[in-house]
Design an enzyme around this catalytic site. Structure first.
Site, PDB file in Angstrom:
ATOM      1  N   CYS A  98      -7.379  -4.206   2.639  1.00  0.00           N
ATOM      2  CA  CYS A  98      -7.789  -5.557   2.211  1.00  0.00           C
ATOM      3  C   CYS A  98      -7.553  -6.560   3.341  1.00  0.00           C
ATOM      4  CB  CYS A  98      -6.974  -6.034   1.021  1.00  0.00           C
ATOM      5  SG  CYS A  98      -7.157  -5.133  -0.507  1.00  0.00           S
ATOM      6  N   ASP A 109       0.459   3.321  16.591  1.00  0.00           N
ATOM      7  CA  ASP A 109      -0.139   2.351  17.505  1.00  0.00           C
ATOM      8  C   ASP A 109      -1.639   2.243  17.283  1.00  0.00           C
ATOM      9  OD1 ASP A 109      -1.044   4.759  18.406  1.00  0.00           O
ATOM     10  OD2 ASP A 109       0.005   4.710  20.325  1.00  0.00           O
ATOM     11  N   ASP A 120       5.811  12.790  15.401  1.00  0.00           N
ATOM     12  CA  ASP A 120       5.227  12.138  16.574  1.00  0.00           C
ATOM     13  C   ASP A 120       4.424  13.168  17.352  1.00  0.00           C
ATOM     14  OD1 ASP A 120       5.720   9.426  18.341  1.00  0.00           O
ATOM     15  OD2 ASP A 120       5.288  11.180  19.591  1.00  0.00           O
ATOM     16  N   CYS A 147      -7.066   0.177  -2.657  1.00  0.00           N
ATOM     17  CA  CYS A 147      -6.172  -0.290  -3.720  1.00  0.00           C
ATOM     18  C   CYS A 147      -6.903  -0.670  -5.001  1.00  0.00           C
ATOM     19  CB  CYS A 147      -5.287  -1.434  -3.219  1.00  0.00           C
ATOM     20  SG  CYS A 147      -6.172  -2.949  -2.847  1.00  0.00           S
ATOM     21  N   ARG A 165      31.428  -0.418   5.753  1.00  0.00           N
ATOM     22  CA  ARG A 165      31.040  -1.832   5.904  1.00  0.00           C
ATOM     23  C   ARG A 165      29.731  -2.139   5.190  1.00  0.00           C
ATOM     24  NH1 ARG A 165      35.342  -1.151   7.260  1.00  0.00           N
ATOM     25  NH2 ARG A 165      36.476  -1.924   9.075  1.00  0.00           N
ATOM     26  N   CYS A 223      -0.143  -1.972  23.884  1.00  0.00           N
ATOM     27  CA  CYS A 223       1.043  -2.073  24.742  1.00  0.00           C
ATOM     28  C   CYS A 223       0.698  -1.722  26.186  1.00  0.00           C
ATOM     29  CB  CYS A 223       2.134  -1.157  24.232  1.00  0.00           C
ATOM     30  SG  CYS A 223       2.767  -1.691  22.655  1.00  0.00           S
TER      31      CYS A 223
END
Ligand SMILES: [Zn+2]
Length: 336
Positions: free
Chosen positions: A170, A126, A57, A244, A10, A182
């Site tokens: 930036c 986080d 993690d 950057c 699909r 959270c």
């Protein structure tokens, strides 16, 4: 062109991807940092789509995670299974076709530097420090970095494309990135799924070479207040940005953060060099401390604080918010 496996029929039928795009996906690899709510949602979508992942993690599953961290179940929380392990088992069961590399670790420059080639980096962390580290890592490698964040019913998405637009450093001056977590403000699952879906679709666009379709704006959504914004941030490039513009990458420094307070949890992480879990367990037991062993970590109580030690030498000290106090307790235990 190789035949498309039935499971992707699909997706390959979708005009934006096609058989060619599906074959592209099979050859790509993404680094996903964090397997909390966002990481669980986005890894589920990408693994089903046929994308190979490097997953990392530093934490383990707890009951408070189950409301939104869709890869995990009660048994994982009861067993305190590391998220990297629980996620790996679930994702492998979903799609054994893709290549999954999982790591129980805290991401640092030392950890990132030797990584093999990855095509892009996804933020499901986080905290600001790790996000800036990933921003710099991706810029240094010249690959996109997909920033994402959720708290409450509020979420943000932004893709850092090297050399084309402002980077996260930036935008730091303009974004409300620090502050609520959270743990302090709570979070509802729908915003997580929403932000994760945006990360996943941008990943699919990039990996299939449809770069012209990518969202270049900063997306902000408050699902509770029914507000959304798409901000053109192109002119917010900071000409003095050390990441950057100057290409100095200030976050790419070795052995950063020996000790850190984990996001809004009254848990301090302390790092110490160890040579295996078993010698430490024996040493604690000789000092009459009762130690619980799992295949991945040790757990014990010290002065009424819950302590967990992972194989990579990280100790999580629960119920403290002072890094010096936590470090001193860890030294008492490991040096005991
Ligand atoms: Zn920048």
């Amino acid at each position: 062109m190789t035949r498309i496996p039935e499971r992707y029929a699909r997706q390959a039928r979708f005009h934006g991807i096609g058989a060619e795009g599906q074959n592209e996906l099979a050859m790509k690899r993404v680094l996903l940092v964090g397997l909390g709510a966002l990481g669980a949602a986005v890894s589920d979508q990408l693994v089903r789509a046929g994308v190979s992942l490097i997953l990392v993690d530093r934490d383990y599953v707890e009951m408070t995670n189950l409301q939104r961290q869709t890869l995990y179940a009660e048994q994982d929380a009861l067993a305190e299974t590391p998220k990297a392990i629980a996620a790996f088992e679930r994702l492998k069961a979903i799609n054994s076709d893709v290549d999954l590399n999982t790591h129980i670790a805290d991401v640092s420059w030392d950890w990132l530097r030797p990584l093999p080639h990855v095509d892009m980096v996804l933020d499901a962390t986080d905290n600001v420090d790790t996000r800036l580290l990933l921003n710099d890592f991706a810029l240094e490698r010249g690959i996109p970095f997909l920033f994402a964040s959720c708290v409450g019913a509020y979420g943000m998405n932004y893709t850092v494309m090297p050399g084309q637009a402002p980077c996260l450093r930036c935008l730091m001056r303009h974004l409300p990135l620090a502050g609520q977590t959270c743990a302090s403000a709570g979070v509802v699952a729908p915003i997580v799924q929403h932000v994760a879906s945006r990360q996943a679709v941008e990943t699919l666009k990039y990996l299939t070479g449809r770069h012209e379709k990518m969202e270049r704006r900063l997306l902000i959504e408050d699902m509770w207040e029914n507000q959304s914004q798409r901000l053109d941030v192109a002119r917010l490039v900071d000409v003095s940005c050390k990441s950057c513009q100057q290409h100095e990458y200030p976050s790419l420094v070795p052995n950063r953060q020996q000790t850190a307070l984990l996001c809004g949890r009254d848990v301090v992480q302390v790092r110490r060099p160890i040579e295996g879990l078993e010698p430490i367990a024996n040493q604690l037991e000789r000092a009459d401390v009762s130690v619980k062993r799992t295949p991945f970590m040790l757990e014990w109580r010290w002065r009424n604080h819950r302590m967990l030690l992972f194989k990579d030498g990280r100790v999580l000290v629960h119920g403290v918010d002072d890094t010096h106090v936590a470090a001193a307790m860890v030294d008492e235990c490991l040096g005991a």
